[in-house]
Enzyme design. Structure first.
Site, PDB file in Angstrom:
ATOM      1  CD  GLU A  23     -10.089 -35.278  -6.818  1.00 12.66           C
ATOM      2  OE1 GLU A  23      -9.895 -35.359  -8.049  1.00 12.66           O
ATOM      3  OE2 GLU A  23     -10.388 -34.208  -6.256  1.00 12.66           O
ATOM      4  CD  GLU A  34      -8.396 -30.814  -3.527  1.00 12.04           C
ATOM      5  OE1 GLU A  34      -8.843 -30.303  -4.588  1.00 12.04           O
ATOM      6  OE2 GLU A  34      -7.563 -31.725  -3.510  1.00 12.04           O
TER       7      GLU A  34
END
Length: 416
Positions: A134, A245
């Site tokens: 991220e 995720e």
């Protein structure tokens, strides 16, 4: 060019174009909820529970790590998850922390030390490596607005990917597929295309729970997930997608229309996990146990690593997320791509690798804005045999690269 050289090139294209085994696993940082370091015994407990969950739709025998470095190590000490994985035969998606640093050398050195110590026992378990997590989201306008922390831009990530490949060229893991994990809107942002070009697969963290302003009630969660997934598919040019995720909390605040309950946690497992992912796409669920004490939202599917989860993990044979229903649901891929969100529950699961503290869940920040386009292709359950083994290939098994490889092979054999 000789036929042998053409054949090698074709094989490489085919390898890059075929999706990976549909791994089933969970995410795991390198610290406990107490912020104490995890050691081998802690990971052995996690991996053993994951492989023995009651009524699981498959064997969860893979793990996604966030770093190669043992928690609080001041040197490049290899993470003890490696030894635990060897003991439990758990496949490893390596993680390399790439934010807030100008080098990934400590991460590289930790893995090299691990390979020197464990050899083939370790390398045979490595299924991939994610350079960063991220990082692109955190340097985006949305990430900065949400105070998501230090990130890294595309140029930095491409350099780190190159550094990784050079470090392991000619080794037992030279051909392990390299990826990067980010939010869906990072992948649809054209300025990040150099990262797409540099990786073998793209990893996505997606949480419809946090899609405020997009009708994020539990009944719409499957549609929001599908839109995000479809938006990524349209942006990555046939590169395989790994879902690194996703999950739904059972404890926490009501986030717009999204409520954190065990009932909703089960619904999400069924409508996203069972319907869309398990046995089809490499999937690392969030999560087996919670390790971030700062996050009031709790995502664990079990308490205290019990093999009896909060809810029945059995996959249904039919689903409520249907193509017909999705045609009236909100937000196209284009409009959703402009939405805002926040980073994932694990967005700071690893601190700076240069400090030796990487891998700890230290952020309570929730997930990125990840809604986007289109309905599922099917509403029937995946074949039991495929899901049960956790080893079916992706339904998106052949990309443009694979087609190119096949075409080149035809030409090669015509020359022979």
């Amino acid at each position: 060019m000789r036929a042998s050289e053409l054949l090698a090139g074709a094989a490489a294209l085919l390898a890059s174009g075929v999706s990976a085994e549909a791994y089933l696993g969970f995410n795991s940082g390198n610290t406990l909820p107490s912020r104490e370091a995890k050691f081998k015994k802690d990971w052995v407990q996690e991996f053993t529970t994951a492989q023995n969950l009651k009524n699981s739709p498959g064997v969860f025998n893979a793990v996604r790590l966030y770093t190669n470095i043992q928690a609080y190590s001041q040197t490049s000490e290899p993470i003890e998850a490696f030894e635990a994985a060897i003991e439990t035969n758990t496949k490893i998606l390596l993680g390399v922390w790439a934010s807030g640093t100008n080098t990934i050398e400590p991460e590289i050195k930790a893995l090299q030390n691990g390979i020197a110590k464990y050899g083939k026992k370790l390398t045979d378990l490595i299924i991939g490596a994610s350079i960063g997590s991220e990082d692109l989201y955190r340097v985006s306008v949305t990430g900065i607005q949400n105070k998501s922390g230090v990130g890294a831009g595309p140029a930095e990530l491409v350099k780190f990917i190159s550094d990784w490949k050079k470090a392991f060229q000619g080794t037992a893991i030279a051909n392990v597929p390299i990826g990067h994990v980010d939010t869906w809107d990072a992948w649809t942002n054209g300025t990040n295309k150099p990262v797409i070009d540099a990786v073998d697969w793209v990893g996505v963290d997606e949480y419809p729970y946090y899609e405020n302003g997009k009708g994020n009630n539990i009944e719409n969660s499957g549609y929001l997930f599908d839109r995000a997934y479809d938006a990524i598919e349209g942006a990555v040019g046939g590169k395989p997608i790994w879902v690194t995720e996703t999950g739904w909390p059972y404890v926490g605040q009501t986030w717009d229309q999204a409520e954190a309950t065990i009932k909703n946690q089960q619904y999400y497992w069924q409508e996203v996990g069972c319907r869309k992912l398990f046995g089809k796409v490499p999937t690392f669920w969030y999560n087996l146990r919670d390790s971030n004490p700062d996050n009031e939202m709790k995502f664990a599917i079990t308490d205290n690593l019990s093999t009896t989860p909060h809810f029945d993990l059995t996959c249904p044979k039919t689903f409520k997320t249907t193509p017909k229903a999705s045609s009236g649901s909100s937000a196209s891929a284009t409009s959703a791509a402009t939405g805002t969100g926040v980073s994932s529950p694990s967005s700071m699961e690893s601190g700076s690798s240069s400090s030796g503290s990487s891998g700890s869940e230290s952020s309570g920040s929730p997930s990125s804005g990840t809604a986007s386009s289109s309905e599922p292709a099917t509403v029937t359950a995946p074949a039991e045999s495929a899901v049960a083994t956790g080893s079916a290939t992706s339904v998106k098994g052949v990309s443009a690269a694979a087609v190119a490889g096949m075409t080149l092979l035809v030409g090669v054999f015509a020359m022979l």
